[in-house]
Design a protein around this motif. Structure first.
Motif, PDB file in Angstrom:
ATOM      1  N   LEU A   1     -20.928   2.557 -37.792  1.00  0.00           N
ATOM      2  CA  LEU A   1     -22.065   1.649 -37.893  1.00  0.00           C
ATOM      3  C   LEU A   1     -21.591   0.235 -38.189  1.00  0.00           C
ATOM      4  CD1 LEU A   1     -24.564   3.777 -40.027  1.00  0.00           C
ATOM      5  CD2 LEU A   1     -24.418   3.589 -37.532  1.00  0.00           C
ATOM      6  N   ALA A   2     -22.346  -0.731 -37.698  1.00  0.00           N
ATOM      7  CA  ALA A   2     -22.056  -2.142 -37.968  1.00  0.00           C
ATOM      8  C   ALA A   2     -23.377  -2.878 -38.139  1.00  0.00           C
ATOM      9  CB  ALA A   2     -21.237  -2.757 -36.838  1.00  0.00           C
ATOM     10  N   ALA A   3     -23.305  -4.074 -38.743  1.00  0.00           N
ATOM     11  CA  ALA A   3     -24.520  -4.843 -39.024  1.00  0.00           C
ATOM     12  C   ALA A   3     -24.545  -6.124 -38.220  1.00  0.00           C
ATOM     13  CB  ALA A   3     -24.604  -5.177 -40.515  1.00  0.00           C
ATOM     14  N   ALA A   4     -25.740  -6.527 -37.788  1.00  0.00           N
ATOM     15  CA  ALA A   4     -25.877  -7.800 -37.073  1.00  0.00           C
ATOM     16  C   ALA A   4     -26.823  -8.746 -37.790  1.00  0.00           C
ATOM     17  CB  ALA A   4     -26.363  -7.563 -35.645  1.00  0.00           C
ATOM     18  N   ASN A   5     -27.309  -8.347 -38.974  1.00  0.00           N
ATOM     19  CA  ASN A   5     -28.133  -9.277 -39.749  1.00  0.00           C
ATOM     20  C   ASN A   5     -27.270 -10.397 -40.303  1.00  0.00           C
ATOM     21  OD1 ASN A   5     -30.009  -6.778 -39.819  1.00  0.00           O
ATOM     22  ND2 ASN A   5     -31.232  -8.419 -40.707  1.00  0.00           N
ATOM     23  N   SER A   6     -27.909 -11.358 -40.948  1.00  0.00           N
ATOM     24  CA  SER A   6     -27.145 -12.489 -41.487  1.00  0.00           C
ATOM     25  C   SER A   6     -26.307 -12.083 -42.678  1.00  0.00           C
ATOM     26  CB  SER A   6     -28.082 -13.640 -41.874  1.00  0.00           C
ATOM     27  OG  SER A   6     -29.069 -13.209 -42.787  1.00  0.00           O
ATOM     28  N   ILE A   7     -26.350 -10.798 -43.088  1.00  0.00           N
ATOM     29  CA  ILE A   7     -25.373 -10.320 -44.054  1.00  0.00           C
ATOM     30  C   ILE A   7     -23.983 -10.300 -43.423  1.00  0.00           C
ATOM     31  CG2 ILE A   7     -27.022  -8.983 -45.408  1.00  0.00           C
ATOM     32  CD1 ILE A   7     -26.044  -6.460 -43.972  1.00  0.00           C
ATOM     33  N   ASN A   8     -23.902 -10.273 -42.086  1.00  0.00           N
ATOM     34  CA  ASN A   8     -22.613 -10.305 -41.391  1.00  0.00           C
ATOM     35  C   ASN A   8     -22.098 -11.742 -41.358  1.00  0.00           C
ATOM     36  OD1 ASN A   8     -20.540 -10.346 -39.280  1.00  0.00           O
ATOM     37  ND2 ASN A   8     -21.257  -8.301 -38.766  1.00  0.00           N
ATOM     38  N   TRP A   9     -20.881 -11.943 -41.845  1.00  0.00           N
ATOM     39  CA  TRP A   9     -20.311 -13.286 -41.966  1.00  0.00           C
ATOM     40  C   TRP A   9     -20.320 -14.036 -40.635  1.00  0.00           C
ATOM     41  CZ3 TRP A   9     -19.496 -16.896 -45.312  1.00  0.00           C
ATOM     42  CH2 TRP A   9     -18.623 -17.937 -45.023  1.00  0.00           C
ATOM     43  N   ALA A  10     -20.081 -13.327 -39.539  1.00  0.00           N
ATOM     44  CA  ALA A  10     -20.016 -13.985 -38.227  1.00  0.00           C
ATOM     45  C   ALA A  10     -21.351 -14.590 -37.824  1.00  0.00           C
ATOM     46  CB  ALA A  10     -19.557 -12.991 -37.161  1.00  0.00           C
ATOM     47  N   ARG A  11     -22.446 -14.111 -38.409  1.00  0.00           N
ATOM     48  CA  ARG A  11     -23.756 -14.686 -38.103  1.00  0.00           C
ATOM     49  C   ARG A  11     -23.900 -16.101 -38.674  1.00  0.00           C
ATOM     50  NH1 ARG A  11     -28.491 -11.747 -37.674  1.00  0.00           N
ATOM     51  NH2 ARG A  11     -29.453 -13.808 -37.958  1.00  0.00           N
ATOM     52  N   LEU A  12     -23.249 -16.378 -39.798  1.00  0.00           N
ATOM     53  CA  LEU A  12     -23.432 -17.659 -40.477  1.00  0.00           C
ATOM     54  C   LEU A  12     -22.670 -18.799 -39.821  1.00  0.00           C
ATOM     55  CD1 LEU A  12     -23.287 -16.495 -44.200  1.00  0.00           C
ATOM     56  CD2 LEU A  12     -25.235 -17.548 -43.064  1.00  0.00           C
ATOM     57  N   LEU A  13     -21.475 -18.523 -39.310  1.00  0.00           N
ATOM     58  CA  LEU A  13     -20.616 -19.606 -38.833  1.00  0.00           C
ATOM     59  C   LEU A  13     -21.249 -20.444 -37.715  1.00  0.00           C
ATOM     60  CD1 LEU A  13     -17.060 -17.964 -38.911  1.00  0.00           C
ATOM     61  CD2 LEU A  13     -18.128 -19.484 -40.587  1.00  0.00           C
ATOM     62  N   PRO A  14     -21.862 -19.837 -36.683  1.00  0.00           N
ATOM     63  CA  PRO A  14     -22.476 -20.678 -35.647  1.00  0.00           C
ATOM     64  C   PRO A  14     -23.605 -21.558 -36.179  1.00  0.00           C
ATOM     65  CG  PRO A  14     -22.167 -18.435 -34.842  1.00  0.00           C
ATOM     66  CD  PRO A  14     -21.915 -18.404 -36.316  1.00  0.00           C
ATOM     67  N   GLN A  15     -24.229 -21.138 -37.292  1.00  0.00           N
ATOM     68  CA  GLN A  15     -25.292 -21.945 -37.874  1.00  0.00           C
ATOM     69  C   GLN A  15     -24.733 -23.178 -38.585  1.00  0.00           C
ATOM     70  OE1 GLN A  15     -27.133 -18.058 -39.573  1.00  0.00           O
ATOM     71  NE2 GLN A  15     -28.825 -19.484 -39.461  1.00  0.00           N
ATOM     72  N   VAL A  16     -23.543 -23.062 -39.136  1.00  0.00           N
ATOM     73  CA  VAL A  16     -22.878 -24.227 -39.729  1.00  0.00           C
ATOM     74  C   VAL A  16     -22.700 -25.305 -38.666  1.00  0.00           C
ATOM     75  CG1 VAL A  16     -20.766 -25.065 -40.832  1.00  0.00           C
ATOM     76  CG2 VAL A  16     -21.676 -22.818 -41.450  1.00  0.00           C
ATOM     77  N   VAL A  17     -22.376 -24.869 -37.451  1.00  0.00           N
ATOM     78  CA  VAL A  17     -22.099 -25.814 -36.361  1.00  0.00           C
ATOM     79  C   VAL A  17     -23.314 -26.692 -36.079  1.00  0.00           C
ATOM     80  CG1 VAL A  17     -21.527 -26.045 -33.916  1.00  0.00           C
ATOM     81  CG2 VAL A  17     -20.369 -24.313 -35.308  1.00  0.00           C
ATOM     82  N   TYR A  18     -24.503 -26.102 -35.963  1.00  0.00           N
ATOM     83  CA  TYR A  18     -25.640 -26.944 -35.561  1.00  0.00           C
ATOM     84  C   TYR A  18     -26.091 -27.885 -36.664  1.00  0.00           C
ATOM     85  CZ  TYR A  18     -28.841 -23.091 -37.163  1.00  0.00           C
ATOM     86  OH  TYR A  18     -29.522 -22.116 -37.857  1.00  0.00           O
ATOM     87  N   HIS A  19     -25.870 -27.536 -37.915  1.00  0.00           N
ATOM     88  CA  HIS A  19     -26.187 -28.489 -38.980  1.00  0.00           C
ATOM     89  C   HIS A  19     -25.226 -29.675 -38.948  1.00  0.00           C
ATOM     90  CE1 HIS A  19     -29.406 -26.276 -40.843  1.00  0.00           C
ATOM     91  NE2 HIS A  19     -28.665 -25.197 -40.988  1.00  0.00           N
ATOM     92  N   ALA A  20     -23.953 -29.406 -38.717  1.00  0.00           N
ATOM     93  CA  ALA A  20     -22.980 -30.488 -38.599  1.00  0.00           C
ATOM     94  C   ALA A  20     -23.265 -31.334 -37.363  1.00  0.00           C
ATOM     95  CB  ALA A  20     -21.561 -29.909 -38.531  1.00  0.00           C
ATOM     96  N   SER A  21     -23.585 -30.673 -36.262  1.00  0.00           N
ATOM     97  CA  SER A  21     -23.841 -31.372 -35.003  1.00  0.00           C
ATOM     98  C   SER A  21     -25.050 -32.285 -35.109  1.00  0.00           C
ATOM     99  CB  SER A  21     -24.042 -30.352 -33.875  1.00  0.00           C
ATOM    100  OG  SER A  21     -24.226 -30.983 -32.635  1.00  0.00           O
ATOM    101  N   ALA A  22     -26.081 -31.846 -35.832  1.00  0.00           N
ATOM    102  CA  ALA A  22     -27.286 -32.668 -35.989  1.00  0.00           C
ATOM    103  C   ALA A  22     -26.949 -33.987 -36.675  1.00  0.00           C
ATOM    104  CB  ALA A  22     -28.342 -31.912 -36.776  1.00  0.00           C
ATOM    105  N   TYR A  23     -26.139 -33.914 -37.724  1.00  0.00           N
ATOM    106  CA  TYR A  23     -25.739 -35.145 -38.422  1.00  0.00           C
ATOM    107  C   TYR A  23     -24.944 -36.053 -37.483  1.00  0.00           C
ATOM    108  CZ  TYR A  23     -23.706 -38.374 -41.746  1.00  0.00           C
ATOM    109  OH  TYR A  23     -23.338 -39.532 -42.392  1.00  0.00           O
ATOM    110  N   LEU A  24     -24.004 -35.475 -36.749  1.00  0.00           N
ATOM    111  CA  LEU A  24     -23.179 -36.269 -35.829  1.00  0.00           C
ATOM    112  C   LEU A  24     -24.039 -36.900 -34.736  1.00  0.00           C
ATOM    113  CD1 LEU A  24     -20.114 -33.858 -35.515  1.00  0.00           C
ATOM    114  CD2 LEU A  24     -20.263 -35.962 -36.869  1.00  0.00           C
ATOM    115  N   ASP A  25     -25.091 -36.212 -34.318  1.00  0.00           N
ATOM    116  CA  ASP A  25     -26.000 -36.781 -33.317  1.00  0.00           C
ATOM    117  C   ASP A  25     -26.717 -38.015 -33.853  1.00  0.00           C
ATOM    118  OD1 ASP A  25     -25.412 -35.104 -31.248  1.00  0.00           O
ATOM    119  OD2 ASP A  25     -27.134 -33.782 -31.522  1.00  0.00           O
ATOM    120  N   LEU A  26     -27.145 -37.975 -35.110  1.00  0.00           N
ATOM    121  CA  LEU A  26     -27.798 -39.157 -35.695  1.00  0.00           C
ATOM    122  C   LEU A  26     -26.835 -40.337 -35.745  1.00  0.00           C
ATOM    123  CD1 LEU A  26     -30.008 -37.873 -38.663  1.00  0.00           C
ATOM    124  CD2 LEU A  26     -30.656 -38.331 -36.300  1.00  0.00           C
TER     125      LEU A  26
END
Length: 740
Positions: free
Chosen positions: A459-484
């Motif tokens: 069994l494996a998990a795909a909820n945000s309890i899985n570390w790999a789920r969080l990393l792509p979300q870090v990207v869009y927060h950083a990207s939003a600032y860079l866009d401004l």
């Protein structure tokens, strides 16, 4: 003498004199000797028989940096231009280029590289070497390729000042910028390590960054993961059971019930490194950020690039992937709904299935379990259904959702996204039950062991309890600032606030991680609906579930009382005190509440502020924004808008995360827009919304999904653990046993 050992080149010291000096120093100043020996051994073991190969565009500084790195490592330095090509040809490189022309030059250059061999050296390639595949394959066999990634504008400025006139491909009608952009595809193909080089960075600094990057490349054991509930003493006793990125992606939840976090924290970017990404595309930013968060021994840079390209290439309707739109005043919307299932969950779940498929062992089948309050389900189903056929045979996904706790369109979407390896199960309960049930299943070793032995399935998990789920979300927060910054809204370094509709705490945690990595986020504003347990917690330090019942709202994705990812943040602010985190969550589980100490609450409130929004205010915000701008907010974004209006101080821009497309919540939107007659058919509702020519348009992916037939077919399960486990076993039998 100490200074002789420290500064005299090692190759000029005889073995006898070196031994004598080392012995004297070791006896007289053992601490100094240990430090020098450690430094020397580290530098020389860094290279060994391998070459450090510097690659990058002309003007990147490969020759200068190569010499500095060579001096620091006390090893040979070879410049392909000066030491190989000009020696082989008996003429300058510019003369050769003029003599044979572009295409023939590349061929001659490649042949020279094929005849070249070296070991234990620092090699500076030419800017065009990577364009010859056979030559690069040859030189890469015995080396670590380091890409000096310098912004194109900086390269153009340098080449102009150097009056360079010998670049391969340069001809009338072809701009220097076009040549440099064309070459990037070749650099990206070959490198093992990327080193970001800003405009004003000194060569000495770049050389140190190269050495640090090579050390990281060769030492994957430095990037391990721990549980949020592990004690420091326990960690020191468990050094033989390190968990790496591949492990935590596969396992999802830690064996002790905690969540995985990187033991040494997230990487820090300098201001110059962030600034070098201002003009980059979203995909380029994602590649750079994720390379620093995922060790290349887990996923090599070339494979990571392939995964990112697949995830964000043709699956998103907007070329900017996560555009930032000005709403009004100092408020900006980060639009996170342009993916195939119309929510921010697509950013992670178009990537995670491919990461998962790459990381898991081939010897076992995997069933991915996920609980959803609305948006995660369709995103997981869609993402895993896009795997290659061979991967779909060994990886399946089962999605549990509250049967009566999601919007009609969300339910139709989840059912419509079912594929041969992806199924949805409606549970007669709420999201908290679904999420808790999955956690209990993962920590039930008897049951998971039975599945492995009986069916060869883990069994494996795909909820945000899985570390790999969080990393792509870090990207869009950083990207939003860079866009401004790129849009000249703010200069780099000026702060912004972010406001995020929050349920499971994953999205806002990703913003906090972006802040830790160097993005100038001042405050993270946590926006709740009437299920406002997080608002109360952030204001008082008391997390209290006693007497609380989940309230169904117009914003179901944040209809959550137990916020899983909050545990990761508490682990962070308690200075990784796993024992305290365990104590808090045991108390929550057994007594229904816990309270933070005063000093921890003060630390939390330096990062977070919080507010909540009523149902009436949510609908009023949708109506008000549409009336004044023609733009339709979804219900979750409206919650954030209301809270942002109340809590922002208007001294800096505020970025509101628009986490879903309004099309997913058509009945609530139509009600907010005061449209009296609402047809109960979801497809009819979308057509009605589309008739208003709204901004943004109705989401095409939802329309396509709802047009499919058979959307009514799905399994429904009672809120009973044994029933859930029975469904899991049946799915395994029906899918994996048929395949094999």
């Amino acid at each position: 003498m100490f200074h002789v050992v420290q500064y005299q080149p090692l190759r000029l010291i005889t073995q006898n004199s070196l031994s004598s000096m080392c012995l004297k120093l070791m006896l007289s100043r053992p601490a100094v000797f240990a430090q020098i020996w450690k430094s020397w051994f580290s530098s020389h073991s860094l290279v060994g028989n391998k070459n450090i190969i510097l690659m990058g565009p002309p003007g990147a500084g490969k020759t200068t940096i190569g010499r500095i790195v060579g001096q620091k490592l006390d090893c040979p330095v070879i410049d392909i231009d000066d030491d190989v090509l000009e020696t082989t040809w008996n003429m300058s490189v510019s003369e050769k280029l003029q003599d044979v022309g572009n295409e023939q030059f590349l061929e001659e250059e490649g042949k020279a590289l094929l005849k070249f061999s070296a070991s234990g050296s620092v090699i500076s390639l030419t800017g065009s070497n990577p364009m010859h595949a056979a030559g690069m394959q040859h030189v890469k066999k015995n080396g670590i390729v380091v890409y000096l990634d310098v912004p194109t504008t900086v390269i153009m400025s340098r080449l102009k000042s150097m009056k360079v006139d010998r670049i391969v491909g340069q001809s009338p009608g072809i701009s220097l910028k076009d040549i440099l952009q064309f070459r990037k595809q070749f650099y990206k193909r070959w490198y093992d390590i990327r080193v970001l080089c800003g405009g004003d960075i000194a060569a000495e600094v770049v050389a140190e960054k190269v050495l640090d990057a090579v050390k990281r490349y060769q030492n994957s054991e430095l990037e391990t993961f721990i549980s949020t509930r592990s004690s420091r003493s326990g960690r020191s006793m468990e050094k033989d059971s390190h968990k790496y990125f591949s492990d935590v992606v596969t396992e999802g939840l830690a064996p002790d019930g905690g969540l995985f976090v990187p033991e040494r924290g997230l990487p820090k970017f300098t201001a110059g490194e962030w600034q070098s990404l201002i003009g980059a595309t979203y995909i380029e930013r994602a590649q750079v950020i994720l390379e620093r968060c995922i060790h290349p021994s887990d996923i090599p840079a070339s494979k990571l690039a392939e995964i990112i390209g697949t995830a964000y290439g043709e699956n998103f309707t907007c070329s900017k992937i996560a555009p930032v739109r000005h709403l009004a005043g100092n408020q900006f919307l980060l639009e996170l709904f342009h993916g195939p299932t119309a929510s921010f969950k697509d950013f992670a779940l178009q990537m995670v299935p491919h990461i998962f498929a790459y990381c898991i062992p081939r010897s076992c089948n995997y069933l991915v379990l996920v609980a959803t309050s609305g948006d995660t389900g369709s995103a997981v189903l869609d993402g895993f259904s896009r795997l290659h056929d061979t991967d779909k045979q060994r990886i399946a996904v089962m999605n549990f959702f509250p049967e009566d706790g999601v919007s009609p369109i969300q339910k139709s979407q989840m059912i419509g996204c079912q594929k041969e390896n992806a199924w949805s199960v409606g549970v007669k309960s709420d999201f908290d039950f679904c999420q808790t049930a999955i956690k209990q299943i993962f920590t039930n070793s008897d049951y998971t062991g039975f599945l492995t032995v009986e069916y060869g399935t883990a069994l494996a998990a795909a909820n945000s309890i899985n570390w790999a789920r969080l990393l792509p979300q870090v990207v869009y927060h950083a990207s939003a600032y860079l866009d401004l910054v790129h849009q000249d809204i703010i200069p780099f370094g000026s702060p912004v606030d972010v406001c995020i509709p929050t349920g499971n705490f994953g999205n806002i945690l990703a913003a906090l991680y972006a802040k830790m990595m160097g993005i100038p986020i001042r405050k993270c504003i946590c926006a709740s609906n009437e299920n406002n347990v997080l608002t109360d917690f952030i204001r008082t330090g008391v997390y209290d579930l006693r007497g609380r019942k989940l309230i169904p709202t117009f914003s179901p994705a944040v209809d959550i009382l137990k916020s899983s990812n909050l545990e990761r943040y508490l682990h962070l602010i308690t200075n990784e005190d796993g024992q305290l985190v365990t104590q808090l969550y045991n108390q929550l589980e057994n007594q229904g509440h816990f309270q933070l100490q005063k000093d921890l609450l003060e630390k939390l409130q330096q990062d977070l502020v919080a507010g909540w929004c009523s149902e009436e205010d949510c609908l009023a915000a949708i109506h008000s924004v549409y009336s004044t701008t023609g733009y339709i907010l979804d219900t979750h974004t409206a919650v954030a808008k209301v809270v942002a209006d109340r809590l922002q101080d208007r001294t800096c821009p505020i970025i509101i995360s628009s986490t879903a497309h309004y099309s997913k919540f058509a009945p609530a939107i139509l009600r907010a827009l005061r449209i009296a007659e609402i047809n109960q058919n979801p497809l009819s509702q979308l057509h009605l919304l589309s008739s208003y020519s709204p901004l943004p348009p109705v989401h095409w992916g939802l329309l396509e999904t709802l047009k499919k037939k058979g959307n009514e077919d799905h399994q429904v399960c009672a809120a009973d653990m044994s029933m859930l486990m029975s469904h899991i076993e049946t799915l395994i039998q029906n899918h994996f046993m048929k395949v094999f």
